[in-house]
Enzyme design. Structure first.
Site, mmCIF file in Angstrom:
data_model
loop_
_atom_site.group_PDB
_atom_site.id
_atom_site.type_symbol
_atom_site.label_atom_id
_atom_site.label_comp_id
_atom_site.label_asym_id
_atom_site.label_seq_id
_atom_site.Cartn_x
_atom_site.Cartn_y
_atom_site.Cartn_z
ATOM 1 C CB CYS A 1 10.166 7.234 34.439
ATOM 2 S SG CYS A 1 11.565 8.133 33.745
ATOM 3 C CB CYS B 1 -1.784 -0.958 9.085
ATOM 4 S SG CYS B 1 -1.945 0.388 7.934
ATOM 5 C CB CYS C 1 6.872 13.526 34.428
ATOM 6 S SG CYS C 1 5.809 12.091 34.208
ATOM 7 C CB CYS D 1 -0.901 0.043 1.226
ATOM 8 S SG CYS D 1 -2.142 -1.262 1.297
ATOM 9 C CB CYS E 1 13.081 14.112 37.256
ATOM 10 S SG CYS E 1 13.282 13.112 38.735
ATOM 11 C CG HIS E 2 12.251 14.261 33.056
ATOM 12 N ND1 HIS E 2 13.536 13.937 32.679
ATOM 13 C CD2 HIS E 2 11.694 13.120 33.520
ATOM 14 C CE1 HIS E 2 13.729 12.634 32.895
ATOM 15 N NE2 HIS E 2 12.632 12.119 33.410
#
Lengths: 284, 109
Positions: free
Chosen positions: A245, A137, A200, A103, A203-204
Protein backbone atom coordinates in the site's frame (compact mmCIF):
# COMPACT_ATOMS: atom_id res chain seq x y z
CA UNK A 1 -43.00 -5.86 -26.28
CA UNK A 2 -43.89 -2.49 -27.78
CA UNK A 3 -41.47 0.37 -28.20
CA UNK A 4 -42.57 2.27 -25.12
CA UNK A 5 -42.00 -0.61 -22.69
CA UNK A 6 -38.70 -1.34 -24.34
CA UNK A 7 -37.44 2.17 -23.66
CA UNK A 8 -38.76 1.89 -20.14
CA UNK A 9 -36.85 -1.36 -19.69
CA UNK A 10 -33.74 0.21 -21.16
CA UNK A 11 -34.07 3.17 -18.81
CA UNK A 12 -34.45 0.78 -15.87
CA UNK A 13 -31.30 -1.03 -16.96
CA UNK A 14 -29.39 2.22 -17.24
CA UNK A 15 -30.50 3.13 -13.73
CA UNK A 16 -29.80 -0.19 -12.08
CA UNK A 17 -26.61 -1.11 -13.90
CA UNK A 18 -24.34 1.37 -12.10
CA UNK A 19 -25.80 0.26 -8.77
CA UNK A 20 -25.06 -3.38 -9.53
CA UNK A 21 -21.57 -2.48 -10.56
CA UNK A 22 -20.84 -0.29 -7.53
CA UNK A 23 -18.02 -1.49 -5.35
CA UNK A 24 -19.82 -1.58 -2.00
CA UNK A 25 -20.04 -4.37 0.54
CA UNK A 26 -22.64 -7.04 -0.23
CA UNK A 27 -25.07 -8.68 2.20
CA UNK A 28 -23.89 -12.28 1.92
CA UNK A 29 -23.20 -14.43 4.96
CA UNK A 30 -19.88 -16.16 5.45
CA UNK A 31 -20.32 -19.72 6.68
CA UNK A 32 -17.21 -21.89 6.53
CA UNK A 33 -17.63 -25.64 5.86
CA UNK A 34 -21.43 -25.19 6.19
CA UNK A 35 -20.84 -25.04 9.91
CA UNK A 36 -18.95 -22.06 11.23
CA UNK A 37 -20.64 -18.68 10.86
CA UNK A 38 -18.20 -15.78 10.81
CA UNK A 39 -19.09 -12.28 12.00
CA UNK A 40 -18.09 -10.16 9.03
CA UNK A 41 -19.95 -6.98 9.96
CA UNK A 42 -20.01 -5.45 13.41
CA UNK A 43 -20.64 -2.17 15.18
CA UNK A 44 -17.43 -0.15 15.29
CA UNK A 45 -15.48 -0.05 18.56
CA UNK A 46 -15.83 3.17 20.64
CA UNK A 47 -12.35 4.33 19.63
CA UNK A 48 -13.61 4.67 16.03
CA UNK A 49 -16.28 7.23 17.00
CA UNK A 50 -16.55 9.86 14.31
CA UNK A 51 -14.58 7.70 11.86
CA UNK A 52 -16.63 4.55 11.14
CA UNK A 53 -20.05 3.34 12.27
CA UNK A 54 -19.71 -0.22 11.08
CA UNK A 55 -16.66 -2.37 10.49
CA UNK A 56 -16.83 -4.72 7.50
CA UNK A 57 -14.57 -7.61 6.56
CA UNK A 58 -12.88 -7.40 3.17
CA UNK A 59 -14.73 -10.62 2.27
CA UNK A 60 -17.84 -8.53 1.47
CA UNK A 61 -15.99 -6.54 -1.17
CA UNK A 62 -15.04 -9.57 -3.27
CA UNK A 63 -17.12 -11.23 -5.98
CA UNK A 64 -19.15 -14.38 -5.37
CA UNK A 65 -16.63 -16.80 -6.84
CA UNK A 66 -13.81 -15.51 -4.66
CA UNK A 67 -16.11 -15.49 -1.64
CA UNK A 68 -17.09 -19.11 -2.27
CA UNK A 69 -13.47 -20.25 -2.20
CA UNK A 70 -13.23 -19.19 1.42
CA UNK A 71 -16.44 -20.99 2.41
CA UNK A 72 -14.96 -24.47 2.14
CA UNK A 73 -11.60 -25.54 3.52
CA UNK A 74 -11.01 -27.78 0.52
CA UNK A 75 -11.59 -24.94 -1.94
CA UNK A 76 -9.52 -22.49 0.11
CA UNK A 77 -5.96 -22.65 -1.28
CA UNK A 78 -4.75 -21.01 1.95
CA UNK A 79 -5.42 -24.29 3.76
CA UNK A 80 -2.51 -25.90 1.87
CA UNK A 81 -0.26 -23.62 3.87
CA UNK A 82 -2.08 -24.42 7.09
CA UNK A 83 -1.22 -28.08 6.40
CA UNK A 84 2.42 -27.07 6.01
CA UNK A 85 2.07 -25.11 9.26
CA UNK A 86 0.94 -28.29 11.04
CA UNK A 87 4.10 -30.07 9.83
CA UNK A 88 6.17 -27.16 11.19
CA UNK A 89 4.22 -27.24 14.47
CA UNK A 90 5.31 -30.84 15.04
CA UNK A 91 8.89 -30.45 13.76
CA UNK A 92 11.58 -30.67 16.44
CA UNK A 93 14.15 -27.89 15.94
CA UNK A 94 16.96 -26.12 17.75
CA UNK A 95 19.35 -26.88 20.58
CA UNK A 96 16.57 -27.72 23.08
CA UNK A 97 15.18 -30.41 20.76
CA UNK A 98 11.65 -29.17 21.10
CA UNK A 99 8.79 -28.55 18.71
CA UNK A 100 5.88 -26.16 19.20
CA UNK A 101 3.87 -29.23 20.19
CA UNK A 102 6.28 -30.10 23.02
CA UNK A 103 5.02 -27.14 25.07
CA UNK A 104 1.69 -26.22 23.52
CA UNK A 105 0.17 -29.60 22.62
CA UNK A 106 -2.30 -29.52 19.75
CA UNK A 107 -2.62 -26.38 17.59
CA UNK A 108 -6.29 -26.21 18.65
CA UNK A 109 -5.14 -25.34 22.16
CA UNK A 110 -3.97 -22.03 20.74
CA UNK A 111 -7.55 -21.05 19.83
CA UNK A 112 -8.14 -17.39 20.65
CA UNK A 113 -4.49 -16.38 20.55
CA UNK A 114 -4.61 -14.80 17.10
CA UNK A 115 -7.61 -12.72 18.17
CA UNK A 116 -5.71 -10.71 20.81
CA UNK A 117 -2.46 -10.02 18.95
CA UNK A 118 -0.57 -7.67 18.64
CA UNK A 119 -0.27 -7.63 22.42
CA UNK A 120 1.84 -5.98 25.12
CA UNK A 121 4.46 -8.33 26.54
CA UNK A 122 5.25 -7.32 30.11
CA UNK A 123 8.52 -9.23 30.40
CA UNK A 124 9.98 -7.83 27.21
CA UNK A 125 8.44 -4.41 27.69
CA UNK A 126 7.23 -4.20 24.10
CA UNK A 127 4.22 -4.72 21.90
CA UNK A 128 4.62 -8.04 20.11
CA UNK A 129 2.95 -9.24 16.96
CA UNK A 130 2.20 -12.95 16.68
CA UNK A 131 5.27 -13.44 14.51
CA UNK A 132 7.49 -11.69 17.06
CA UNK A 133 6.10 -13.95 19.78
CA UNK A 134 6.68 -17.04 17.63
CA UNK A 135 10.30 -15.99 17.13
CA UNK A 136 10.76 -15.28 20.86
CA UNK A 137 9.59 -18.86 21.46
CA UNK A 138 11.96 -20.21 18.84
CA UNK A 139 14.99 -18.33 20.17
CA UNK A 140 14.41 -18.52 23.92
CA UNK A 141 12.67 -21.85 24.40
CA UNK A 142 13.70 -23.93 21.38
CA UNK A 143 17.16 -22.53 20.75
CA UNK A 144 16.25 -22.31 17.06
CA UNK A 145 16.87 -19.67 14.41
CA UNK A 146 14.16 -17.01 14.19
CA UNK A 147 12.05 -16.88 11.03
CA UNK A 148 12.39 -13.88 8.74
CA UNK A 149 9.40 -11.56 9.05
CA UNK A 150 6.54 -12.54 6.71
CA UNK A 151 8.65 -15.38 5.26
CA UNK A 152 6.86 -18.53 4.13
CA UNK A 153 7.56 -20.41 7.40
CA UNK A 154 6.34 -17.55 9.59
CA UNK A 155 3.23 -17.01 7.49
CA UNK A 156 2.37 -20.72 7.44
CA UNK A 157 2.48 -20.77 11.23
CA UNK A 158 0.46 -17.56 11.49
CA UNK A 159 -2.10 -19.10 9.15
CA UNK A 160 -2.31 -22.22 11.31
CA UNK A 161 -2.87 -20.13 14.44
CA UNK A 162 -5.44 -17.99 12.62
CA UNK A 163 -7.30 -21.06 11.37
CA UNK A 164 -7.86 -22.42 14.89
CA UNK A 165 -9.20 -19.03 16.04
CA UNK A 166 -11.70 -18.63 13.21
CA UNK A 167 -15.07 -17.47 14.44
CA UNK A 168 -13.64 -15.77 17.53
CA UNK A 169 -13.92 -11.98 17.70
CA UNK A 170 -10.82 -9.83 17.33
CA UNK A 171 -10.22 -8.17 20.69
CA UNK A 172 -6.95 -6.26 20.67
CA UNK A 173 -6.17 -4.27 23.84
CA UNK A 174 -5.31 -0.63 23.13
CA UNK A 175 -5.12 0.73 26.66
CA UNK A 176 -2.47 0.44 29.37
CA UNK A 177 1.12 0.04 28.22
CA UNK A 178 0.06 -0.63 24.61
CA UNK A 179 -1.53 2.83 24.33
CA UNK A 180 1.67 4.60 23.30
CA UNK A 181 2.30 2.21 20.39
CA UNK A 182 -1.36 2.42 19.43
CA UNK A 183 -1.23 6.23 19.23
CA UNK A 184 1.83 5.94 17.02
CA UNK A 185 -0.02 3.54 14.73
CA UNK A 186 -3.02 5.84 14.63
CA UNK A 187 -0.83 8.76 13.64
CA UNK A 188 0.62 6.67 10.81
CA UNK A 189 -2.86 5.70 9.64
CA UNK A 190 -3.77 9.35 9.13
CA UNK A 191 -0.40 10.48 7.76
CA UNK A 192 -0.19 11.09 4.03
CA UNK A 193 2.71 9.26 2.44
CA UNK A 194 4.45 9.38 -0.90
CA UNK A 195 4.27 11.37 -4.09
CA UNK A 196 0.53 10.75 -4.21
CA UNK A 197 0.13 12.07 -0.66
CA UNK A 198 -2.28 9.36 0.43
CA UNK A 199 -2.93 8.17 3.96
CA UNK A 200 -4.48 4.80 4.82
CA UNK A 201 -7.63 6.69 5.77
CA UNK A 202 -7.96 8.40 2.37
CA UNK A 203 -8.74 5.06 0.75
CA UNK A 204 -9.91 2.73 3.49
CA UNK A 205 -11.94 5.09 5.66
CA UNK A 206 -13.16 7.82 3.31
CA UNK A 207 -13.54 5.77 0.13
CA UNK A 208 -14.22 2.14 0.98
CA UNK A 209 -16.90 0.77 -1.33
CA UNK A 210 -15.68 2.96 -4.20
CA UNK A 211 -13.48 1.87 -7.04
CA UNK A 212 -9.72 2.22 -7.12
CA UNK A 213 -9.05 1.76 -10.83
CA UNK A 214 -10.84 -1.54 -11.61
CA UNK A 215 -10.94 -2.88 -8.05
CA UNK A 216 -13.09 -2.37 -4.98
CA UNK A 217 -11.69 -0.56 -1.99
CA UNK A 218 -12.34 -2.36 1.27
CA UNK A 219 -11.94 -0.98 4.75
CA UNK A 220 -8.48 -2.49 4.87
CA UNK A 221 -9.35 -4.72 7.82
CA UNK A 222 -6.74 -7.31 8.79
CA UNK A 223 -8.99 -9.72 10.72
CA UNK A 224 -8.72 -12.14 7.76
CA UNK A 225 -4.93 -12.22 7.46
CA UNK A 226 -2.88 -14.09 6.42
CA UNK A 227 -4.66 -13.94 3.11
CA UNK A 228 -4.25 -16.08 0.00
CA UNK A 229 -4.13 -13.73 -2.95
CA UNK A 230 -5.15 -15.04 -6.35
CA UNK A 231 -2.72 -12.61 -7.97
CA UNK A 232 0.40 -14.17 -6.44
CA UNK A 233 -0.92 -17.64 -5.47
CA UNK A 234 0.49 -17.53 -1.96
CA UNK A 235 -0.30 -16.40 1.55
CA UNK A 236 0.40 -12.75 2.31
CA UNK A 237 1.06 -11.19 5.68
CA UNK A 238 -0.36 -7.88 6.85
CA UNK A 239 3.05 -6.19 6.86
CA UNK A 240 3.59 -7.21 3.25
CA UNK A 241 0.22 -5.66 2.46
CA UNK A 242 1.12 -2.45 4.32
CA UNK A 243 4.34 -2.33 2.35
CA UNK A 244 2.45 -2.76 -0.92
CA UNK A 245 0.00 0.00 0.00
CA UNK A 246 2.72 2.48 0.95
CA UNK A 247 4.65 1.58 -2.20
CA UNK A 248 1.51 2.32 -4.22
CA UNK A 249 1.52 5.86 -2.82
CA UNK A 250 5.00 6.05 -4.39
CA UNK A 251 6.71 6.38 -1.06
CA UNK A 252 9.78 4.73 0.40
CA UNK A 253 8.24 1.99 2.54
CA UNK A 254 9.04 0.60 5.96
CA UNK A 255 10.19 -3.01 6.27
CA UNK A 256 8.01 -5.92 7.40
CA UNK A 257 8.67 -6.35 11.13
CA UNK A 258 9.81 -2.75 11.63
CA UNK A 259 8.57 -0.88 14.75
CA UNK A 260 6.48 1.35 12.45
CA UNK A 261 4.59 -1.59 10.97
CA UNK A 262 4.18 -3.22 14.38
CA UNK A 263 2.50 0.00 15.56
CA UNK A 264 0.39 0.14 12.41
CA UNK A 265 -0.62 -3.51 12.78
CA UNK A 266 -1.72 -2.86 16.37
CA UNK A 267 -3.80 0.11 15.29
CA UNK A 268 -5.32 -1.50 12.19
CA UNK A 269 -6.07 -4.72 14.09
CA UNK A 270 -7.88 -2.67 16.75
CA UNK A 271 -10.05 -1.11 14.05
CA UNK A 272 -11.34 -4.62 13.44
CA UNK A 273 -12.27 -5.30 17.06
CA UNK A 274 -15.63 -7.09 16.94
CA UNK A 275 -15.05 -8.81 13.59
CA UNK A 276 -14.19 -12.50 13.73
CA UNK A 277 -10.79 -13.94 12.94
CA UNK A 278 -11.17 -15.27 9.40
CA UNK A 279 -7.70 -16.27 8.18
CA UNK A 280 -6.50 -17.77 6.04
CA UNK A 281 -8.82 -15.87 3.74
CA UNK A 282 -9.02 -15.66 -0.05
CA UNK A 283 -8.77 -12.32 -1.83
CA UNK A 284 -7.94 -11.01 -5.30
CA UNK B 1 11.32 -34.15 -6.14
CA UNK B 2 9.59 -30.84 -5.72
CA UNK B 3 9.22 -29.77 -2.09
CA UNK B 4 6.01 -29.87 -0.09
CA UNK B 5 3.97 -31.92 -2.54
CA UNK B 6 0.82 -33.03 -0.81
CA UNK B 7 -2.23 -34.47 -2.58
CA UNK B 8 -5.69 -33.78 -1.20
CA UNK B 9 -8.95 -35.26 -2.44
CA UNK B 10 -12.57 -34.85 -1.46
CA UNK B 11 -14.87 -37.80 -2.11
CA UNK B 12 -18.28 -38.33 -0.49
CA UNK B 13 -18.22 -41.22 2.02
CA UNK B 14 -21.27 -42.82 0.41
CA UNK B 15 -23.52 -42.54 -2.62
CA UNK B 16 -26.53 -44.38 -4.02
CA UNK B 17 -25.81 -46.87 -6.82
CA UNK B 18 -25.63 -45.15 -10.23
CA UNK B 19 -25.43 -41.69 -8.69
CA UNK B 20 -23.16 -39.07 -10.26
CA UNK B 21 -20.93 -37.65 -7.56
CA UNK B 22 -18.54 -34.72 -7.60
CA UNK B 23 -14.87 -35.34 -6.90
CA UNK B 24 -12.44 -32.60 -6.02
CA UNK B 25 -8.68 -32.95 -6.08
CA UNK B 26 -5.88 -30.57 -5.25
CA UNK B 27 -2.16 -31.11 -5.12
CA UNK B 28 0.34 -28.61 -3.82
CA UNK B 29 3.08 -28.28 -6.42
CA UNK B 30 5.05 -25.29 -7.77
CA UNK B 31 4.41 -26.24 -11.45
CA UNK B 32 7.56 -24.49 -12.61
CA UNK B 33 6.98 -23.85 -16.33
CA UNK B 34 10.60 -23.78 -17.50
CA UNK B 35 10.03 -20.34 -19.03
CA UNK B 36 11.10 -18.28 -16.04
CA UNK B 37 14.56 -17.04 -15.11
CA UNK B 38 16.06 -16.65 -11.65
CA UNK B 39 17.63 -13.43 -10.33
CA UNK B 40 20.94 -14.16 -12.05
CA UNK B 41 19.29 -14.76 -15.42
CA UNK B 42 19.53 -18.53 -15.62
CA UNK B 43 16.50 -20.47 -16.78
CA UNK B 44 14.70 -22.28 -13.97
CA UNK B 45 14.26 -25.88 -15.17
CA UNK B 46 10.79 -27.13 -15.87
CA UNK B 47 9.24 -29.14 -13.05
CA UNK B 48 5.56 -29.90 -13.38
CA UNK B 49 3.11 -32.69 -12.83
CA UNK B 50 2.50 -33.91 -16.37
CA UNK B 51 -0.29 -36.43 -15.89
CA UNK B 52 -3.18 -36.97 -13.53
CA UNK B 53 -5.41 -40.04 -13.49
CA UNK B 54 -8.36 -41.28 -11.51
CA UNK B 55 -9.51 -44.90 -11.47
CA UNK B 56 -12.48 -46.56 -9.87
CA UNK B 57 -12.00 -50.24 -9.05
CA UNK B 58 -9.35 -50.40 -11.78
CA UNK B 59 -11.50 -48.70 -14.43
CA UNK B 60 -10.31 -45.35 -15.80
CA UNK B 61 -12.47 -42.38 -14.83
CA UNK B 62 -10.29 -39.57 -16.08
CA UNK B 63 -6.80 -39.32 -17.56
CA UNK B 64 -5.40 -35.82 -17.97
CA UNK B 65 -2.25 -34.65 -19.74
CA UNK B 66 -0.98 -31.52 -18.07
CA UNK B 67 1.08 -28.82 -19.76
CA UNK B 68 3.42 -26.11 -18.43
CA UNK B 69 0.79 -23.35 -18.62
CA UNK B 70 -1.17 -24.92 -15.77
CA UNK B 71 -0.75 -22.83 -12.65
CA UNK B 72 0.66 -23.77 -9.28
CA UNK B 73 -1.31 -26.17 -7.01
CA UNK B 74 -3.44 -27.77 -9.75
CA UNK B 75 -7.08 -28.31 -8.86
CA UNK B 76 -9.43 -30.70 -10.68
CA UNK B 77 -13.12 -31.07 -10.11
CA UNK B 78 -15.07 -33.69 -12.08
CA UNK B 79 -18.01 -36.07 -11.80
CA UNK B 80 -18.17 -39.86 -11.79
CA UNK B 81 -21.01 -42.35 -11.65
CA UNK B 82 -20.68 -44.90 -8.92
CA UNK B 83 -22.22 -48.29 -9.90
CA UNK B 84 -21.02 -50.15 -6.81
CA UNK B 85 -19.06 -49.75 -3.62
CA UNK B 86 -15.34 -49.52 -4.17
CA UNK B 87 -12.25 -47.43 -4.17
CA UNK B 88 -11.16 -44.35 -6.07
CA UNK B 89 -7.48 -44.20 -6.82
CA UNK B 90 -5.88 -40.89 -7.73
CA UNK B 91 -2.39 -40.71 -9.23
CA UNK B 92 -0.21 -37.73 -10.12
CA UNK B 93 2.96 -38.17 -12.23
CA UNK B 94 5.80 -35.70 -11.70
CA UNK B 95 8.37 -34.71 -14.36
CA UNK B 96 11.10 -36.04 -12.09
CA UNK B 97 9.56 -39.52 -12.05
CA UNK B 98 7.88 -39.21 -8.64
CA UNK B 99 4.38 -40.64 -8.41
CA UNK B 100 1.95 -39.39 -5.80
CA UNK B 101 -1.01 -41.58 -4.91
CA UNK B 102 -4.14 -41.23 -2.84
CA UNK B 103 -7.08 -43.61 -2.42
CA UNK B 104 -10.58 -43.08 -1.06
CA UNK B 105 -13.21 -45.71 -0.43
CA UNK B 106 -16.86 -45.07 -1.14
CA UNK B 107 -19.81 -47.06 0.20
CA UNK B 108 -23.26 -47.57 -1.29
CA UNK B 109 -26.05 -46.48 1.01
Amino acid sequence: MNFRTMTAAAAMLALTAPMLAAGGADDDTLIINEDLEITTKAAAAPHLDGHLDEVISGWHFRDDDTQAMEMDDFDNPGMIFVDQGIDQWNAVEGSEEKSCASCHGEPEEMAGVKAVYPKWNEEAGEVRTLQMQMNACREERMGAEPWKYDSADAINMEALLASVSRGMPVNVAIDGPAAEMWEKGKEMYYTRYGVLELSCANCHEQNYGNYIRADHLSQGQINAFPTYRLKNAKLNGSHDRFKGCIRDTRAETFSPGSPEFVALELYVASRGNGLDVEGPSVRN
Amino acid sequence: MADGVKPRVKVPKSASAGEAITLKTLISHPMESGQRKDSSGNAIPRSIINRFTCEFNGESVIDVTMEPAISTNPYFEFEATVPEAGEFKFTWYDDDGSVYEETKAIAIG
